[in-house]
Write a protein that holds these residues in place. Structure first.
Motif, PDB file in Angstrom:
ATOM      1  N   GLU A   1       0.823  -1.210   0.000  1.00 14.02           N
ATOM      2  CA  GLU A   1       0.000   0.000   0.000  1.00 14.02           C
ATOM      3  C   GLU A   1       0.858   1.262   0.000  1.00 14.02           C
ATOM      4  N   ASP A   2       2.004   1.216   0.689  1.00 16.74           N
ATOM      5  CA  ASP A   2       2.846   2.409   0.790  1.00 16.74           C
ATOM      6  C   ASP A   2       4.073   2.365  -0.115  1.00 16.74           C
ATOM      7  N   THR A   3       4.095   1.456  -1.085  1.00 17.52           N
ATOM      8  CA  THR A   3       5.196   1.419  -2.043  1.00 17.52           C
ATOM      9  C   THR A   3       5.168   2.678  -2.917  1.00 17.52           C
ATOM     10  N   VAL A   4       6.331   3.242  -3.146  1.00 17.84           N
ATOM     11  CA  VAL A   4       6.476   4.384  -4.063  1.00 17.84           C
ATOM     12  C   VAL A   4       7.564   4.061  -5.065  1.00 17.84           C
ATOM     13  N   THR A   5       7.572   4.796  -6.143  1.00 15.14           N
ATOM     14  CA  THR A   5       8.618   4.636  -7.141  1.00 15.14           C
ATOM     15  C   THR A   5       8.873   5.972  -7.820  1.00 15.14           C
ATOM     16  N   ASN A   6       9.936   6.037  -8.588  1.00  8.12           N
ATOM     17  CA  ASN A   6      10.256   7.252  -9.342  1.00  8.12           C
ATOM     18  C   ASN A   6       9.275   7.370 -10.513  1.00  8.12           C
ATOM     19  N   VAL A   7       8.541   8.467 -10.573  1.00 11.65           N
ATOM     20  CA  VAL A   7       7.465   8.589 -11.571  1.00 11.65           C
ATOM     21  C   VAL A   7       7.889   9.378 -12.807  1.00 11.65           C
ATOM     22  N   TRP A   8       9.192   9.684 -12.913  1.00 13.81           N
ATOM     23  CA  TRP A   8       9.724  10.408 -14.064  1.00 13.81           C
ATOM     24  C   TRP A   8       8.903  11.671 -14.346  1.00 13.81           C
ATOM     25  N   SER A   9       8.485  11.882 -15.588  1.00 11.54           N
ATOM     26  CA  SER A   9       7.916  13.189 -15.950  1.00 11.54           C
ATOM     27  C   SER A   9       6.503  13.434 -15.448  1.00 11.54           C
ATOM     28  N   SER A  10       5.875  12.454 -14.818  1.00  9.79           N
ATOM     29  CA  SER A  10       4.637  12.763 -14.113  1.00  9.79           C
ATOM     30  C   SER A  10       4.917  13.753 -12.986  1.00  9.79           C
ATOM     31  N   THR A  11       6.176  13.827 -12.571  1.00  8.10           N
ATOM     32  CA  THR A  11       6.620  14.845 -11.608  1.00  8.10           C
ATOM     33  C   THR A  11       6.266  16.237 -12.097  1.00  8.10           C
ATOM     34  N   LYS A  12       6.365  16.474 -13.394  1.00  8.95           N
ATOM     35  CA  LYS A  12       6.133  17.802 -13.955  1.00  8.95           C
ATOM     36  C   LYS A  12       4.730  18.322 -13.636  1.00  8.95           C
ATOM     37  N   THR A  13       3.755  17.412 -13.496  1.00  8.08           N
ATOM     38  CA  THR A  13       2.393  17.874 -13.208  1.00  8.08           C
ATOM     39  C   THR A  13       2.300  18.492 -11.817  1.00  8.08           C
ATOM     40  N   VAL A  14       3.114  18.014 -10.889  1.00  6.66           N
ATOM     41  CA  VAL A  14       3.098  18.561  -9.530  1.00  6.66           C
ATOM     42  C   VAL A  14       3.867  19.878  -9.477  1.00  6.66           C
ATOM     43  N   VAL A  15       4.990  19.949 -10.187  1.00  5.90           N
ATOM     44  CA  VAL A  15       5.760  21.194 -10.237  1.00  5.90           C
ATOM     45  C   VAL A  15       4.959  22.281 -10.953  1.00  5.90           C
ATOM     46  N   ALA A  16       4.255  21.918 -12.016  1.00  8.98           N
ATOM     47  CA  ALA A  16       3.392  22.889 -12.701  1.00  8.98           C
ATOM     48  C   ALA A  16       2.307  23.401 -11.751  1.00  8.98           C
TER      49      ALA A  16
ATOM     50  N   SER B   1       6.987  24.048 -29.558  1.00  8.51           N
ATOM     51  CA  SER B   1       7.399  23.328 -28.353  1.00  8.51           C
ATOM     52  C   SER B   1       8.573  22.414 -28.674  1.00  8.51           C
ATOM     53  N   GLY B   2       9.409  22.232 -27.674  1.00  8.67           N
ATOM     54  CA  GLY B   2      10.506  21.268 -27.717  1.00  8.67           C
ATOM     55  C   GLY B   2      10.640  20.746 -26.297  1.00  8.67           C
ATOM     56  N   TYR B   3      10.268  19.531 -26.076  1.00  6.72           N
ATOM     57  CA  TYR B   3      10.085  18.987 -24.735  1.00  6.72           C
ATOM     58  C   TYR B   3      11.285  19.223 -23.826  1.00  6.72           C
ATOM     59  N   HIS B   4      11.038  19.864 -22.669  1.00  4.34           N
ATOM     60  CA  HIS B   4      12.085  20.156 -21.682  1.00  4.34           C
ATOM     61  C   HIS B   4      12.211  18.947 -20.755  1.00  4.34           C
ATOM     62  N   ALA B   5      12.845  17.904 -21.263  1.00  2.00           N
ATOM     63  CA  ALA B   5      12.778  16.584 -20.645  1.00  2.00           C
ATOM     64  C   ALA B   5      13.317  16.550 -19.217  1.00  2.00           C
ATOM     65  N   LEU B   6      14.533  17.025 -19.014  1.00  2.00           N
ATOM     66  CA  LEU B   6      15.157  16.932 -17.696  1.00  2.00           C
ATOM     67  C   LEU B   6      15.351  18.279 -17.008  1.00  2.00           C
ATOM     68  N   ASN B   7      15.152  19.378 -17.726  1.00  5.12           N
ATOM     69  CA  ASN B   7      15.430  20.687 -17.111  1.00  5.12           C
ATOM     70  C   ASN B   7      14.180  21.503 -16.786  1.00  5.12           C
ATOM     71  N   PHE B   8      12.996  20.951 -17.081  1.00  2.00           N
ATOM     72  CA  PHE B   8      11.749  21.671 -16.793  1.00  2.00           C
ATOM     73  C   PHE B   8      11.703  22.130 -15.334  1.00  2.00           C
ATOM     74  N   GLY B   9      12.038  21.238 -14.426  1.00  2.00           N
ATOM     75  CA  GLY B   9      11.957  21.551 -13.005  1.00  2.00           C
ATOM     76  C   GLY B   9      13.003  22.531 -12.534  1.00  2.00           C
ATOM     77  N   HIS B  10      14.167  22.562 -13.211  1.00  2.00           N
ATOM     78  CA  HIS B  10      15.180  23.552 -12.856  1.00  2.00           C
ATOM     79  C   HIS B  10      14.781  24.933 -13.365  1.00  2.00           C
ATOM     80  N   LEU B  11      14.157  24.982 -14.531  1.00  3.23           N
ATOM     81  CA  LEU B  11      13.754  26.268 -15.101  1.00  3.23           C
ATOM     82  C   LEU B  11      12.620  26.901 -14.295  1.00  3.23           C
ATOM     83  N   ILE B  12      11.481  26.243 -14.239  1.00  2.00           N
ATOM     84  CA  ILE B  12      10.367  26.835 -13.499  1.00  2.00           C
ATOM     85  C   ILE B  12      10.620  26.748 -11.995  1.00  2.00           C
ATOM     86  N   GLY B  13      11.425  25.779 -11.594  1.00  2.00           N
ATOM     87  CA  GLY B  13      11.745  25.642 -10.176  1.00  2.00           C
ATOM     88  C   GLY B  13      12.576  26.794  -9.641  1.00  2.00           C
ATOM     89  N   GLU B  14      13.486  27.315 -10.466  1.00  2.00           N
ATOM     90  CA  GLU B  14      14.270  28.463 -10.014  1.00  2.00           C
ATOM     91  C   GLU B  14      13.381  29.699  -9.883  1.00  2.00           C
TER      92      GLU B  14
END
Length: 379
Positions: free
Chosen positions: A60-75, A155-168
């Motif tokens: 029930e409490d297992t988690v895993t790395n969700v890759w770019s689904s992370t972007k929905t939370v940062v957005a 558009s050009g997908y910001h695969a790994l830097n989306f979170g650094h850009l909007i995160g900063e």
């Protein structure tokens, strides 16, 4: 059939059976599905194993790395600041992050970061995965480099830097790193089991992702000036990086969110339920409407596939997502198949998280099957 655990409304039995069938067939190893519909959690199930050898059950409490689904939370984090009047998506990025104006980026707006149209879809070479772990170094490099295409034109997908850009930008506006903002303003108040990275005392709950087969083409054959090559080698994608302490300790808002379907569904249900999730008001209706202001539509310069982007999310379009209804839908997913699907007309959020990554970079056959089955049950 593999036993599926959790709770669900009886109408979703065919979807639960589909998850069990796909685990039995080897299409899945371990996975979870969840849905919030019309204010009620109608589906919260999981099954399978946390490891490829199938020795430990997905719990029930297992988690895993969700890759770019992370972007929905940062957005969502950025949209919360918009809703509070602290951030304007039509304002220049440099108004909040002055250094970003360097090298011809002075006119890039916040909406361009959130819609993958900024022209900065990766780091200039050379770039290694470890570079992402040093926040100040990674963001300073992005601020200094020039865009790779004319900002705002495509558009050009910001695969790994989306979170650094909007995160900063989030950090400059709120005074808190994205990881802290999400913990204090989203996950904490909602009681959602979601974190950027994951602390060492929680590593025992993590199901390591199982890397996908190699891409069906050689990136190097595209040439060094190709935008897909530059994005996916700046730095190179490596699923096994997510197993490491360095990755888990970092703040990578594009890709290192750790959670399960339940936590993503709870968080994202704010978008489908008038800005409120778990009894906590996160957004107002005008901010939710902002998500659906089209920023680009056409073939993404990095992914090579047709996509419509709004502000922070892909926008549902039957020409590109024919398995989805013609509703007011915003969505995104992660490398290997994880998925967030927000349907405002149906007042429904559906999510899928798994450990066995499927081929390709955009969605998976499993995700299509589950979302199709979900709508059949919902109807």
């Amino acid at each position: 059939m593999t036993q599926i655990h959790g709770t669900y409304h009886p109408r979703f039995q065919p979807l639960v059976d589909e998850l069990s069938r796909r685990i039995d067939a080897g299409d899945e190893v371990g996975a979870s599905l969840a849905a919030v519909h019309d204010g009620e959690t109608v589906l919260d199930v999981w099954g399978g194993w946390t490891d490829e050898t199938r020795t430990a059950e997905w719990a029930e409490d297992t988690v895993t790395n969700v890759w770019s689904s992370t972007k929905t939370v940062v957005a969502l984090a950025a949209l919360i600041l918009v809703d509070r009047g602290q951030l304007d998506v039509h304002e220049k990025v440099a108004a909040y992050w002055p250094e970003f104006a360097a090298n011809g980026k002075q006119d890039i707006e916040i909406r361009h970061l959130l819609s993958h149209t900024s022209g900065v879809s990766g780091w200039d070479q050379p770039a290694a995965m470890a570079d992402l772990y040093d926040w100040d170094h990674a963001t300073a490099r992005l601020a200094a480099q020039a865009p790779w295409w004319e900002p705002g034109t495509a558009s050009g997908y910001h695969a790994l830097n989306f979170g650094h850009l909007i995160g900063e930008v989030i950090r400059r506006v709120s005074g808190r790193a994205p990881r802290e903002f999400i913990a204090e303003e989203i996950a904490g108040p909602l009681g959602a089991d979601f974190t950027l990275g994951i602390p060492p005392d929680q590593h025992h709950r993590v199901s390591n992702v199982i890397p996908p087969p190699p891409l069906p083409f050689d990136l190097a054959s595209l040439g060094p000036d190709n935008l897909a090559f530059k994005t996916f080698t700046g730095p190179p994608l490596d699923a096994t990086a997510s197993w490491t302490d360095g990755w888990r300790a970092a703040d990578i808002g594009a890709a290192n969110g750790h959670g399960n379907a339940r936590s993503l569904a709870l968080i994202q249900s704010a978008i489908t339920h008038d800005g409120t999730a778990g009894g906590v008001k996160l957004l107002g209706s005008p901010t939710i409407d902002l998500i659906f202001e089209e920023q680009s539509s056409g073939t993404d310069l990095v992914l090579g596939a047709p996509i419509r982007f709004g502000v922070g999310f892909g926008i549902g379009d039957q020409s590109t997502r024919p398995h989805l209804p013609d509703n007011r839908i915003c969505y995104w997913g992660g490398w290997g198949g994880s998925m967030v699907l927000n349907d405002l007309d149906a007042r429904s959020t559906f999510t899928y998280v798994m450990n066995k990554m499927q081929p390709g970079l955009l969605g998976s056959d499993n995700g299509v099957a589950y979302s199709s089955a979900y709508y059949a049950c919902l109807d």
